[in-house]
Design a protein around this motif. Structure first.
Motif, PDB file in Angstrom:
ATOM      1  N   SER A 196     131.304  90.955 -43.203  1.00 34.60           N
ATOM      2  CA  SER A 196     131.134  92.023 -43.975  1.00 34.60           C
ATOM      3  C   SER A 196     132.928  93.408 -43.859  1.00 34.60           C
ATOM      4  N   GLY A 197     133.921  94.181 -44.541  1.00 34.51           N
ATOM      5  CA  GLY A 197     134.775  94.861 -45.012  1.00 34.51           C
ATOM      6  C   GLY A 197     134.175  95.412 -43.629  1.00 34.51           C
ATOM      7  N   GLY A 198     132.844  95.351 -42.904  1.00 32.62           N
ATOM      8  CA  GLY A 198     132.801  97.431 -41.489  1.00 32.62           C
ATOM      9  C   GLY A 198     132.820  96.525 -40.592  1.00 32.62           C
ATOM     10  N   ILE A 199     132.868  94.894 -40.365  1.00 31.33           N
ATOM     11  CA  ILE A 199     133.427  94.535 -39.323  1.00 31.33           C
ATOM     12  C   ILE A 199     135.179  94.545 -39.357  1.00 31.33           C
ATOM     13  N   ALA A 200     135.792  94.240 -39.758  1.00 28.78           N
ATOM     14  CA  ALA A 200     137.049  94.003 -40.432  1.00 28.78           C
ATOM     15  C   ALA A 200     137.345  95.316 -39.345  1.00 28.78           C
ATOM     16  N   ARG A 201     137.245  95.688 -40.551  1.00 31.26           N
ATOM     17  CA  ARG A 201     137.994  97.857 -40.596  1.00 31.26           C
ATOM     18  C   ARG A 201     137.068  98.007 -38.472  1.00 31.26           C
ATOM     19  N   GLY A 202     136.590  97.809 -38.382  1.00 33.62           N
ATOM     20  CA  GLY A 202     135.889  98.173 -36.396  1.00 33.62           C
ATOM     21  C   GLY A 202     137.173  97.208 -36.370  1.00 33.62           C
ATOM     22  N   ARG A 203     137.106  96.024 -36.361  1.00 38.90           N
ATOM     23  CA  ARG A 203     138.023  95.579 -35.023  1.00 38.90           C
ATOM     24  C   ARG A 203     139.329  95.747 -35.014  1.00 38.90           C
ATOM     25  N   LEU A 204     139.810  96.791 -36.259  1.00 42.95           N
ATOM     26  CA  LEU A 204     141.294  96.603 -36.669  1.00 42.95           C
ATOM     27  C   LEU A 204     141.421  98.119 -36.082  1.00 42.95           C
ATOM     28  N   ALA A 205     139.939  99.567 -36.253  1.00 45.67           N
ATOM     29  CA  ALA A 205     140.436 100.307 -35.741  1.00 45.67           C
ATOM     30  C   ALA A 205     140.336  99.867 -34.140  1.00 45.67           C
ATOM     31  N   GLU A 206     139.609  99.450 -33.044  1.00 41.77           N
ATOM     32  CA  GLU A 206     139.565  98.724 -32.632  1.00 41.77           C
ATOM     33  C   GLU A 206     140.939  98.496 -32.022  1.00 41.77           C
ATOM     34  N   GLU A 207     141.872  97.444 -32.608  1.00 39.32           N
ATOM     35  CA  GLU A 207     142.600  97.463 -32.074  1.00 39.32           C
ATOM     36  C   GLU A 207     144.514  98.547 -31.839  1.00 39.32           C
ATOM     37  N   LYS A 231     143.887 101.087 -32.192  1.00 35.43           N
ATOM     38  CA  LYS A 231     143.580 101.782 -30.532  1.00 35.43           C
ATOM     39  C   LYS A 231     144.020 101.332 -29.670  1.00 35.43           C
ATOM     40  N   GLN A 232     143.701 100.316 -29.091  1.00 34.22           N
ATOM     41  CA  GLN A 232     144.310  99.443 -28.562  1.00 34.22           C
ATOM     42  C   GLN A 232     145.931  99.294 -27.901  1.00 34.22           C
ATOM     43  N   TRP A 233     146.216  99.265 -29.069  1.00 34.77           N
ATOM     44  CA  TRP A 233     147.718  99.189 -29.584  1.00 34.77           C
ATOM     45  C   TRP A 233     148.775 100.778 -29.094  1.00 34.77           C
ATOM     46  N   ARG A 234     147.993 101.675 -29.436  1.00 37.21           N
ATOM     47  CA  ARG A 234     148.402 102.937 -28.705  1.00 37.21           C
ATOM     48  C   ARG A 234     148.961 102.716 -27.857  1.00 37.21           C
ATOM     49  N   LYS A 235     147.701 102.243 -27.070  1.00 40.77           N
ATOM     50  CA  LYS A 235     147.409 102.572 -25.912  1.00 40.77           C
ATOM     51  C   LYS A 235     148.785 101.582 -24.883  1.00 40.77           C
ATOM     52  N   ASN A 236     148.706 100.146 -25.898  1.00 43.40           N
ATOM     53  CA  ASN A 236     149.456  99.301 -24.676  1.00 43.40           C
ATOM     54  C   ASN A 236     150.300  98.015 -25.075  1.00 43.40           C
ATOM     55  N   HIS A 237     151.191  98.427 -25.661  1.00 48.75           N
ATOM     56  CA  HIS A 237     151.567  97.890 -26.735  1.00 48.75           C
ATOM     57  C   HIS A 237     153.435  97.275 -26.190  1.00 48.75           C
ATOM     58  N   PRO A 238     154.444  96.033 -26.583  1.00 44.51           N
ATOM     59  CA  PRO A 238     155.238  95.924 -26.235  1.00 44.51           C
ATOM     60  C   PRO A 238     156.245  96.568 -26.877  1.00 44.51           C
ATOM     61  N   HIS A 239     157.094  96.984 -25.580  1.00 47.34           N
ATOM     62  CA  HIS A 239     158.338  97.847 -26.030  1.00 47.34           C
ATOM     63  C   HIS A 239     159.080  97.148 -27.622  1.00 47.34           C
ATOM     64  N   GLY A 240     159.460  98.769 -28.295  1.00 49.42           N
ATOM     65  CA  GLY A 240     160.553  98.032 -29.206  1.00 49.42           C
ATOM     66  C   GLY A 240     159.728  98.134 -30.819  1.00 49.42           C
ATOM     67  N   PHE A 241     157.895  97.609 -30.236  1.00 47.07           N
ATOM     68  CA  PHE A 241     157.542  97.023 -31.357  1.00 47.07           C
ATOM     69  C   PHE A 241     156.377  97.922 -31.800  1.00 47.07           C
ATOM     70  N   VAL A 242     156.189  97.738 -33.206  1.00 47.67           N
ATOM     71  CA  VAL A 242     155.780  98.785 -34.751  1.00 47.67           C
ATOM     72  C   VAL A 242     154.614  98.448 -34.596  1.00 47.67           C
ATOM     73  N   ALA A 243     153.814  98.523 -35.189  1.00 47.87           N
ATOM     74  CA  ALA A 243     152.596  98.303 -35.734  1.00 47.87           C
ATOM     75  C   ALA A 243     151.560  99.249 -35.938  1.00 47.87           C
ATOM     76  N   LEU A 266     143.312 100.698 -42.735  1.00 41.42           N
ATOM     77  CA  LEU A 266     143.065  99.888 -42.001  1.00 41.42           C
ATOM     78  C   LEU A 266     143.271  97.794 -42.363  1.00 41.42           C
ATOM     79  N   LEU A 267     143.049  97.934 -43.326  1.00 46.93           N
ATOM     80  CA  LEU A 267     144.071  96.770 -44.108  1.00 46.93           C
ATOM     81  C   LEU A 267     145.299  96.334 -44.241  1.00 46.93           C
ATOM     82  N   GLN A 268     146.472  97.025 -44.506  1.00 45.90           N
ATOM     83  CA  GLN A 268     147.228  97.024 -44.157  1.00 45.90           C
ATOM     84  C   GLN A 268     148.192  97.641 -43.074  1.00 45.90           C
TER      85      GLN A 268
END
Length: 138
Positions: A2-13, A15-27, A39-41
């Motif tokens: 379901s979309g709830g799972i997709a959105r939950g996963r993307l929300a967690e990703e 959160k993790q991205w904001r804590k630690n992502h490769p230098h120079g990358f933006v997402a 969260l789907l785009q």
């Protein structure tokens, strides 16, 4: 899934991205007119890999996720072998690896590969020119 799972996963990703992502990358997810996040785009930027002709370019990419994420991959301009465990970070780093020399065993773009083989100097000139078309915006 379901979309709830997709959105939950993307929300967690996110959160993790904001804590630690490769230098120079933006997402980051797009902001909708009402100020909420879609969260789907995601709007992304991939820096050209250091030490290659792609260096200095910052390449924009939009990733469109479906309600079936992570079971189904996001739609991007670049092909990828998909596994549900792959994260946004892994996708973008993997795409950055495509910004390297053309490989005879697995050319990502046939036209670019043929130019690389036939006229390496022209290939490098075009890559550097393209890198200048996408300067840093961050």
């Amino acid at each position: 899934m379901s979309g709830g799972i997709a959105r939950g996963r993307l929300a967690e990703e996110r959160k993790q991205w904001r804590k630690n992502h490769p230098h120079g990358f933006v997402a980051k997810p797009e902001t909708q007119q009402d100020g909420s996040m879609n969260l789907l785009q995601w709007q992304c930027i991939i820096p050209g890999k250091a030490g290659t002709d792609w260096e200095g370019g910052y390449y924009p990419l939009t990733m469109h996720f479906s309600e079936e994420y992570p079971s189904k991959p996001p739609k991007c301009k670049f092909p990828a072998d998909w596994r549900p465990a792959i994260t946004v970070k892994q996708i973008l780093v993997g795409i950055q690896d495509l910004f390297g020399p053309a490989y005879a065993a697995d050319p990502a773009q046939t036209e670019g590969y043929h130019l690389f083989i036939q006229d390496t100097a022209e290939y490098k000139r075009r890559v550097r020119l393209q890198a200048k078309q996408y300067p840093a915006t961050i």
